[in-house]
Design a protein around this motif. Structure first.
Motif, PDB file in Angstrom:
ATOM      1  N   HIS A  53     125.117  69.747  -0.595  1.00 13.43           N
ATOM      2  CA  HIS A  53     124.450  68.682   0.659  1.00 13.43           C
ATOM      3  C   HIS A  53     124.399  69.705   1.752  1.00 13.43           C
ATOM      4  O   HIS A  53     125.049  70.731   2.175  1.00 13.43           O
ATOM      5  CB  HIS A  53     125.735  67.780   1.017  1.00 13.43           C
ATOM      6  CG  HIS A  53     125.909  66.844  -0.465  1.00 13.43           C
ATOM      7  ND1 HIS A  53     124.981  65.862  -0.686  1.00 13.43           N
ATOM      8  CD2 HIS A  53     127.089  66.938  -1.123  1.00 13.43           C
ATOM      9  CE1 HIS A  53     125.459  65.340  -2.046  1.00 13.43           C
ATOM     10  NE2 HIS A  53     126.806  65.728  -2.157  1.00 13.43           N
ATOM     11  N   THR A  54     123.536  69.005   2.744  1.00  9.19           N
ATOM     12  CA  THR A  54     122.952  69.460   4.098  1.00  9.19           C
ATOM     13  C   THR A  54     122.460  70.875   3.540  1.00  9.19           C
ATOM     14  O   THR A  54     122.308  72.040   4.390  1.00  9.19           O
ATOM     15  CB  THR A  54     124.381  69.741   4.986  1.00  9.19           C
ATOM     16  OG1 THR A  54     125.065  70.838   4.515  1.00  9.19           O
ATOM     17  CG2 THR A  54     124.964  68.382   5.068  1.00  9.19           C
ATOM     18  N   GLU A  59     118.696  68.782  -0.985  1.00  7.57           N
ATOM     19  CA  GLU A  59     119.945  67.683  -0.580  1.00  7.57           C
ATOM     20  C   GLU A  59     120.299  67.300  -2.038  1.00  7.57           C
ATOM     21  O   GLU A  59     119.338  66.558  -2.916  1.00  7.57           O
ATOM     22  CB  GLU A  59     119.427  66.675  -0.003  1.00  7.57           C
ATOM     23  CG  GLU A  59     120.589  65.674   0.330  1.00  7.57           C
ATOM     24  CD  GLU A  59     121.939  65.957   0.885  1.00  7.57           C
ATOM     25  OE1 GLU A  59     122.853  65.458   0.395  1.00  7.57           O
ATOM     26  OE2 GLU A  59     121.905  67.028   1.730  1.00  7.57           O
ATOM     27  N   CYS A 139     135.614  69.133   3.188  1.00 12.46           N
ATOM     28  CA  CYS A 139     134.585  69.087   4.350  1.00 12.46           C
ATOM     29  C   CYS A 139     133.932  67.761   4.466  1.00 12.46           C
ATOM     30  O   CYS A 139     133.109  67.353   3.592  1.00 12.46           O
ATOM     31  CB  CYS A 139     133.812  70.083   3.999  1.00 12.46           C
ATOM     32  SG  CYS A 139     132.305  70.189   5.023  1.00 12.46           S
ATOM     33  N   TYR A 141     131.309  67.130   6.375  1.00 18.03           N
ATOM     34  CA  TYR A 141     129.915  67.268   6.196  1.00 18.03           C
ATOM     35  C   TYR A 141     129.390  67.540   4.946  1.00 18.03           C
ATOM     36  O   TYR A 141     127.996  67.242   4.536  1.00 18.03           O
ATOM     37  CB  TYR A 141     129.541  68.546   6.923  1.00 18.03           C
ATOM     38  CG  TYR A 141     129.976  68.279   8.495  1.00 18.03           C
ATOM     39  CD1 TYR A 141     129.300  67.309   9.363  1.00 18.03           C
ATOM     40  CD2 TYR A 141     130.996  68.979   9.318  1.00 18.03           C
ATOM     41  CE1 TYR A 141     129.641  67.137  10.827  1.00 18.03           C
ATOM     42  CE2 TYR A 141     131.587  68.468  10.221  1.00 18.03           C
ATOM     43  CZ  TYR A 141     130.828  67.949  11.417  1.00 18.03           C
ATOM     44  OH  TYR A 141     131.344  67.431  12.532  1.00 18.03           O
ATOM     45  N   CYS A 142     130.127  68.089   4.036  1.00 18.94           N
ATOM     46  CA  CYS A 142     129.550  68.290   2.648  1.00 18.94           C
ATOM     47  C   CYS A 142     129.808  66.900   1.766  1.00 18.94           C
ATOM     48  O   CYS A 142     129.148  66.844   1.094  1.00 18.94           O
ATOM     49  CB  CYS A 142     130.581  69.480   1.738  1.00 18.94           C
ATOM     50  SG  CYS A 142     130.484  70.806   2.820  1.00 18.94           S
ATOM     51  N   TRP A 145     129.494  61.621   3.429  1.00 14.06           N
ATOM     52  CA  TRP A 145     128.469  60.406   3.342  1.00 14.06           C
ATOM     53  C   TRP A 145     128.701  59.819   1.968  1.00 14.06           C
ATOM     54  O   TRP A 145     128.614  58.650   1.840  1.00 14.06           O
ATOM     55  CB  TRP A 145     126.962  61.156   3.152  1.00 14.06           C
ATOM     56  CG  TRP A 145     125.909  60.092   2.997  1.00 14.06           C
ATOM     57  CD1 TRP A 145     125.602  59.706   1.537  1.00 14.06           C
ATOM     58  CD2 TRP A 145     125.266  59.099   3.694  1.00 14.06           C
ATOM     59  NE1 TRP A 145     124.597  59.043   1.693  1.00 14.06           N
ATOM     60  CE2 TRP A 145     124.312  58.541   2.856  1.00 14.06           C
ATOM     61  CE3 TRP A 145     125.483  58.865   5.091  1.00 14.06           C
ATOM     62  CZ2 TRP A 145     123.819  57.294   3.476  1.00 14.06           C
ATOM     63  CZ3 TRP A 145     124.734  57.751   5.742  1.00 14.06           C
ATOM     64  CH2 TRP A 145     123.836  57.136   4.822  1.00 14.06           C
ATOM     65  N   TRP A 168     137.122  62.534  10.108  1.00 16.61           N
ATOM     66  CA  TRP A 168     136.815  61.697   8.697  1.00 16.61           C
ATOM     67  C   TRP A 168     136.730  60.322   9.383  1.00 16.61           C
ATOM     68  O   TRP A 168     135.863  59.582   8.522  1.00 16.61           O
ATOM     69  CB  TRP A 168     137.963  61.931   7.962  1.00 16.61           C
ATOM     70  CG  TRP A 168     137.885  63.049   7.090  1.00 16.61           C
ATOM     71  CD1 TRP A 168     138.370  64.274   6.958  1.00 16.61           C
ATOM     72  CD2 TRP A 168     136.827  63.289   5.636  1.00 16.61           C
ATOM     73  NE1 TRP A 168     138.226  65.228   6.263  1.00 16.61           N
ATOM     74  CE2 TRP A 168     137.155  64.731   5.329  1.00 16.61           C
ATOM     75  CE3 TRP A 168     136.194  62.135   5.031  1.00 16.61           C
ATOM     76  CZ2 TRP A 168     136.688  65.003   4.366  1.00 16.61           C
ATOM     77  CZ3 TRP A 168     135.479  62.783   4.008  1.00 16.61           C
ATOM     78  CH2 TRP A 168     135.751  63.925   3.464  1.00 16.61           C
ATOM     79  N   GLN A 170     134.765  59.236  11.378  1.00 18.43           N
ATOM     80  CA  GLN A 170     133.106  59.049  11.654  1.00 18.43           C
ATOM     81  C   GLN A 170     132.699  58.403  10.317  1.00 18.43           C
ATOM     82  O   GLN A 170     131.788  57.662  10.778  1.00 18.43           O
ATOM     83  CB  GLN A 170     132.577  60.603  11.813  1.00 18.43           C
ATOM     84  CG  GLN A 170     131.339  60.093  12.019  1.00 18.43           C
ATOM     85  CD  GLN A 170     130.508  59.405  13.043  1.00 18.43           C
ATOM     86  OE1 GLN A 170     131.373  59.123  14.151  1.00 18.43           O
ATOM     87  NE2 GLN A 170     129.620  58.732  13.146  1.00 18.43           N
ATOM     88  N   TRP A 171     133.166  58.559   9.136  1.00 20.92           N
ATOM     89  CA  TRP A 171     132.527  57.989   8.042  1.00 20.92           C
ATOM     90  C   TRP A 171     133.385  56.685   7.499  1.00 20.92           C
ATOM     91  O   TRP A 171     132.634  56.258   6.639  1.00 20.92           O
ATOM     92  CB  TRP A 171     132.802  59.538   7.006  1.00 20.92           C
ATOM     93  CG  TRP A 171     131.618  60.381   7.174  1.00 20.92           C
ATOM     94  CD1 TRP A 171     130.567  60.391   6.678  1.00 20.92           C
ATOM     95  CD2 TRP A 171     131.704  61.557   7.940  1.00 20.92           C
ATOM     96  NE1 TRP A 171     129.663  61.535   6.915  1.00 20.92           N
ATOM     97  CE2 TRP A 171     130.654  62.103   7.730  1.00 20.92           C
ATOM     98  CE3 TRP A 171     132.858  61.910   8.826  1.00 20.92           C
ATOM     99  CZ2 TRP A 171     130.170  63.425   8.600  1.00 20.92           C
ATOM    100  CZ3 TRP A 171     132.562  63.066   9.493  1.00 20.92           C
ATOM    101  CH2 TRP A 171     131.184  63.669   9.407  1.00 20.92           C
ATOM    102  N   GLN A 290     129.228  76.727   5.345  1.00 25.35           N
ATOM    103  CA  GLN A 290     128.667  75.964   3.886  1.00 25.35           C
ATOM    104  C   GLN A 290     127.558  76.596   3.236  1.00 25.35           C
ATOM    105  O   GLN A 290     127.202  77.613   3.592  1.00 25.35           O
ATOM    106  CB  GLN A 290     127.865  74.361   4.443  1.00 25.35           C
ATOM    107  CG  GLN A 290     128.894  73.806   5.163  1.00 25.35           C
ATOM    108  CD  GLN A 290     128.358  72.533   5.972  1.00 25.35           C
ATOM    109  OE1 GLN A 290     128.378  72.405   7.020  1.00 25.35           O
ATOM    110  NE2 GLN A 290     128.002  71.391   5.277  1.00 25.35           N
TER     111      GLN A 290
END
Length: 348
Positions: A53-54, A59, A139, A141-142, A145, A168, A170-171, A290
């Motif tokens: 991811h990212t 993606e 992670c 960011y990994c 989502w 975390w 945030q998600w 990453q």
């Protein structure tokens, strides 16, 4: 590939490690018309993950597919990829390196680019390793989502656990901090956790509960279960670089927010180490990179290695030219005799 050096083939550059950093570096060097060999153990850190991811434009690509495409690109530009594990690397007296593989094979390179990544040292909780990279995560960011809006746990084993839990959050609005073996939150941290609605659960974690092979709960030492769909763990990150010790390169601590998170091989911004001729790129030197950042570091290091080879070749070419000019312009024995006789005739 150039001619062999006695006990094995010789290359401009031997790349140790076939992940995103190594393959990107090898592709860069191949496009620079260098002879390159990638030695790959076939044990990528992200193998358990379902997707990368990212990574702009790719993606969600499966890790295995990304690496397979990378190997094809390296070969397209004349590079070679060999399965194997490097056990030692030593410097030749005349320059360059002799690299020994676990199967007894030997290769030689004028330069080394080391991209062997890192090892995640997980806390000793039964079930963590089996779910690592799928439901046990490191992670946001990994993987954040993919587990958004689900019950997420954070296993506290060190002083950065509160920071991890707040991140975390945030998600998902359903985040639980399991105190486990970590330190007690400070008064300020307790206030932050409460303000964000993060539950703190005391007691050590004994095991993970699963349903259909996926995480469903965190089991405490008292036997109680807390529903959980994903568990964030701050593993210690240690560079895979034991074979570099013979060259004098050993890991040093890398810190985050004033706390050591693992060991890395130090380098300058291009990846050059303190040992001339040895470069590093990716997680072996920057533990928090990453996949896309590791790939970029491989490109940067590959370009630096090529520039270093160009500089050496230029020095040799200049020296050879000077020698040739000196030989060509030096007077012959007959010319010297003629000059001496001429001087005598003119009374000189």
């Amino acid at each position: 590939m150039q001619g062999g050096t006695g006990d094995g083939p010789h290359y401009d550059v031997v790349v140790v490690g076939g992940g995103s950093a190594g393959l990107s570096g090898a592709s860069t060097l191949g496009r620079a018309r260098r002879s390159v060999l990638v030695v790959d153990s076939g044990e990528p850190r992200n193998a358990p993950a379902t997707g990368v991811h990212t990574y702009l434009g790719l993606e969600g690509v499966a890790p295995a597919d990304l690496l397979a495409a990378g190997r094809d690109e390296v070969r397209r530009y004349g590079g070679a990829v060999r399965h194997g594990t490097v056990v030692t690397a030593e410097r030749h007296e005349h320059g360059g390196f002799r690299v020994v593989l676990a199967d007894g094979g030997v290769v030689h390179g004028d330069r080394l680019l080391v991209t062997t990544g890192l090892t995640d040292v997980l806390p000793p909780v039964p079930g963590l390793r089996e779910l690592w990279g799928r439901d046990v995560l490191h992670c946001p960011y990994c993987h954040g989502w993919e587990v958004r809006d689900q019950p997420i746990g954070v296993l506290s084993t060190g002083p950065l656990a509160v920071h991890q839990a707040l991140l975390w959050r945030q998600w998902s609005a359903d985040v639980t901090l399991f105190r486990h073996t970590g330190p007690a939150p400070s008064d300020e941290e307790e206030e932050q956790l409460a303000a964000r609605g993060i539950t703190v659960v005391e007691g050590e974690v004994a095991a993970l509960g699963t349903t259909g092979g996926r995480l469903s709960a965190v089991r405490l030492a008292d036997g109680s279960d807390v529903p959980c769909r994903a568990l964030a763990v701050a593993a210690r990150l240690d560079a895979r670089a034991g074979f570099l010790a013979g060259l004098g390169l050993v890991p040093v601590g890398q810190e985050m927010a004033g706390h050591e998170i693992g060991g890395r091989i130090p380098s300058d911004p291009t990846g050059a180490t303190s040992v001339p001729g040895v470069w590093v790129a990716g997680n072996v030197t920057t533990l928090t990179d990453q996949v896309i950042a590791a790939a970029a570091a491989g490109v940067r290091a590959g370009a630096a290695v090529n520039a270093d080879l160009v500089a050496e070749e230029t020095r040799r070419a200049v020296a050879a030219r000077r020698e040739a000019v000196s030989v060509f312009s030096a007077p012959s024995e007959r010319e010297v005799c003629d000059r001496v006789l001429g001087d005598r005739r003119h009374g000189v």
